[in-house]
Design an enzyme around this catalytic site. Structure first.
Site, PDB file in Angstrom:
ATOM      1  N   ASP A 107      -9.921  -8.001  34.723  1.00  0.00           N
ATOM      2  CA  ASP A 107     -10.482  -6.925  33.664  1.00  0.00           C
ATOM      3  C   ASP A 107     -11.753  -6.410  33.915  1.00  0.00           C
ATOM      4  OD1 ASP A 107     -11.141  -6.271  30.631  1.00  0.00           O
ATOM      5  OD2 ASP A 107      -9.099  -7.122  30.484  1.00  0.00           O
ATOM      6  N   HIS A 175     -14.943  -5.474  27.540  1.00  0.00           N
ATOM      7  CA  HIS A 175     -13.640  -5.856  27.454  1.00  0.00           C
ATOM      8  C   HIS A 175     -13.095  -6.954  27.851  1.00  0.00           C
ATOM      9  CE1 HIS A 175      -9.137  -5.412  27.641  1.00  0.00           C
ATOM     10  NE2 HIS A 175      -9.301  -4.697  26.385  1.00  0.00           N
ATOM     11  N   SER A 498      -5.302  -6.683  23.413  1.00  0.00           N
ATOM     12  CA  SER A 498      -6.031  -7.582  24.236  1.00  0.00           C
ATOM     13  C   SER A 498      -6.172  -8.738  23.185  1.00  0.00           C
ATOM     14  CB  SER A 498      -7.131  -6.839  24.432  1.00  0.00           C
ATOM     15  OG  SER A 498      -6.877  -5.771  25.365  1.00  0.00           O
TER      16      SER A 498
END
Length: 567
Positions: A107, A175, A498
């Site tokens: 990520d 994120h 996610s």
């Protein structure tokens, strides 16, 4: 070739990246060794980097479709109780916390300084970070770019006043930090926070941004956050090696997605994830994406050889370009023509395997390239690849006519929202088959998301099935208004694919821990973990399962273990 030379080629915009499986190594015979380098992946794949000055222009006519790395975007963002996780954490004879199980994230990196990623004594729970964006450190073994930061190195950094002086890896986006926290974050009592597997071991790959030439090829807006397929695949190798070194089960959490690809599990990344899923003590969790309500999918069934239909695309102001992909299953074969907003129409474009047509609309000053592929590798499909440059605002029509028909159905996908520079959508869209790649992987667990407060599936959660009818998603997990770690030590609330992927990855780690402790345990793979979860899914009365929104039902880990106990 020495690692420093290869690193420079890997990072250079003047070198193009390709994905080559071991059965196609003869593709490289004519490439001078000094003008290329490669990185070995697992299962015989290679990422190959070639000097673009000796290559023909980048088209799918010149290069195999799957050889050009795809670009992937981040999947947007009392939950544990709903998913049956709190119960197995607290049940006296279970008390599952993910001990001795590794969860790997590919990520935007991780804020390793955040207390939710530390043990009680202040040491890190992170086994390793491979930061592909930092080039002044030591790469992981067998790789020539990025910098690896080991557990010892991270602990050394945490003992200092300025940890970033020793381990400079940061998550600027947030994120990856949020994803890791909902899956594996330690307890933060004042903020009433606890991750799904709070004692699991964490491994992280921070991806480098995609090269500009690939973003240009896919007409992705210049400031979009996106990552290359080959970097993701090499990240999987790093996680697998790290888990092997520690002799630990590994849960791979993939919260990335794209609309590019056949949506039938045949991309190279999907195939690699399938292979990992077959290995004992390896599990793969993938989100479905957030595309169901974005109007980026068109579906139609041609009823006869004389039938035709039109897919109308609304293009707003300021759109610099976009790509559309039409897919149909052979022996269906179709052809197209295009009508511009002013009414200028192309002729029916002849089908010739591998041909490329460059069309110019005089009044609109728009260029559209069209490429046909009938003989795709490992894919019994026809692909029509369209690339619009500087499209004038208005309604663009893609007229589709059959050349020969079997079932007669076809799909067209536009890019995911994150890749577009403005408003681009179908006037008559279809919300089904909107799960993003690699969520069509056959053996991995693909997870939809829903609102745990009202038990309604989120309108944006990607829907199944796959283009060839495989049931996906497998099940749904909470993913709306979930709290997790943000940047600078803050806690934030997010929603999206996610989130459900992270929660499910943590749940899989708990289930893996339980299975590891069972007498005679020899390990399980992703398919077996999936089967155990499906034993305990919650299903609504009067709703037919499986279905395209929920799969087989909603995740309930406690119920799965209880059902397994009673069988």
């Amino acid at each position: 070739m020495d690692g420093e030379t290869c690193r420079n080629k890997i990072l250079s915009e003047d070198y193009w990246d390709f994905l080559i499986p071991n059965f196609r190594m003869d593709d490289l015979e004519l490439v001078p060794a000094e003008r290329s380098c490669h990185q070995e992946m697992d299962f015989g794949y290679r990422a190959v980097y070639i000097d673009s000055s000796i290559l023909d222009p980048l088209t799918i006519r010149e290069y195999r479709y799957n050889s050009i790395p795809n670009c992937y975007a981040l999947l947007d963002m009392e939950t544990l109780n709903i998913a049956g996780i709190s119960q197995v954490q607290n049940y006296p004879t279970l008390q599952l916390m993910g001990r001795n199980v590794m969860i790997g994230f590919i990520d935007t990196g991780i804020d390793y300084r955040n207390p939710v990623f530390k043990n009680i004594d202040g040491s890190t729970r992170i086994a390793g970070i491979w930061d592909q964006t930092i080039q002044d450190g030591t790469p992981p073994g067998g790789l020539d770019y990025g910098s690896e930061y080991t557990e010892d190195r991270i602990n050394e950094a945490l003992r200092t006043e300025n940890p970033l002086d020793i381990v400079p890896s940061m998550d600027i986006n947030g994120h990856g930090t949020f994803l890791a926290s909902v899956a594996a974050g330690s307890a933060d009592v004042p903020n009433r926070f606890l991750g799904a597997a709070p004692e699991s071991t964490i491994a992280v790959v921070k991806l480098k941004p995609a090269k500009s030439y690939l973003k240009d090829f896919y007409a992705i807006r210049s400031d979009a956050v996106c990552f290359q397929e080959n970097d993701i695949m090499l990240g999987l190798k790093y996680l697998n090696n790290l888990a092997r070194e520690r002799n630990m089960p590994l849960v791979m959490c993939i919260a990335l997605g794209t609309n590019f690809g056949g949506h039938n599990g045949t991309s190279l990344l999907s195939g690699m994830l399938d292979t990992y899923s077959y290995i004992l003590n390896r599990s793969v969790v993938i989100g479905t994406g957030n595309e169901a309500a974005k109007r980026h999918h068109f579906y139609h069934m041609l009823e006869g050889i004389n039938a035709e239909t039109s897919a109308e695309i609304r293009v707003g102001e300021g759109v610099q370009g976009f790509v559309a992909e039409l897919w149909t299953m052979l022996p269906n074969v179709v052809t197209i023509s295009i009508i511009s907003p002013s009414g200028e129409r192309t002729r029916q474009i002849s089908i010739r395997q591998g041909d490329r047509y460059d069309l110019r609309f005089v009044f609109e000053k728009t260029e559209v390239s069209v490429e046909y592929r009938l003989l795709l590798e490992n894919n019994d499909s026809q692909l029509i690849f369209l690339r619009f440059q500087n499209p004038v605002p208005g309604i663009w029509q893609i007229n589709v006519e059959p050349v020969q028909i079997a079932e007669g159905d076809f799909h067209i996908w536009l890019p995911i929202q994150e890749f577009l520079s403005g408003e681009v959508y179908f006037l008559e869209s279809n919300p089904d088959t909107t799960l993003t790649e690699p969520g069509t992987s056959r053996s991995a667990m693909t997870v939809a998301y829903y609102n745990g407060r009202d038990n309604g599936v989120d309108i944006n959660s990607g829907r199944g099935y796959t283009r060839d009818g495989l049931v996906k998603p497998d099940f749904a997990a909470p993913g709306v208004m979930v709290t997790g770690a943000g940047l600078n030590g803050q806690f934030v609330t997010k929603s999206g694919s996610s989130v459900s992927a992270g929660i499910t990855a943590g749940a899989v780690a708990l289930l893996t821990e339980w299975l590891q402790n069972e007498p005679g345990a020899r390990g399980v793979n992703s398919s077996q973990i999936r089967s155990i979860i499906l034993l305990g899914v919650n299903q609504r009365p009067l709703m037919e399962y499986p279905n395209k929104e929920w799969g087989y039902g909603t995740l309930d880990l406690y119920r799965a273990l209880d059902t397994l106990r009673r069988i």
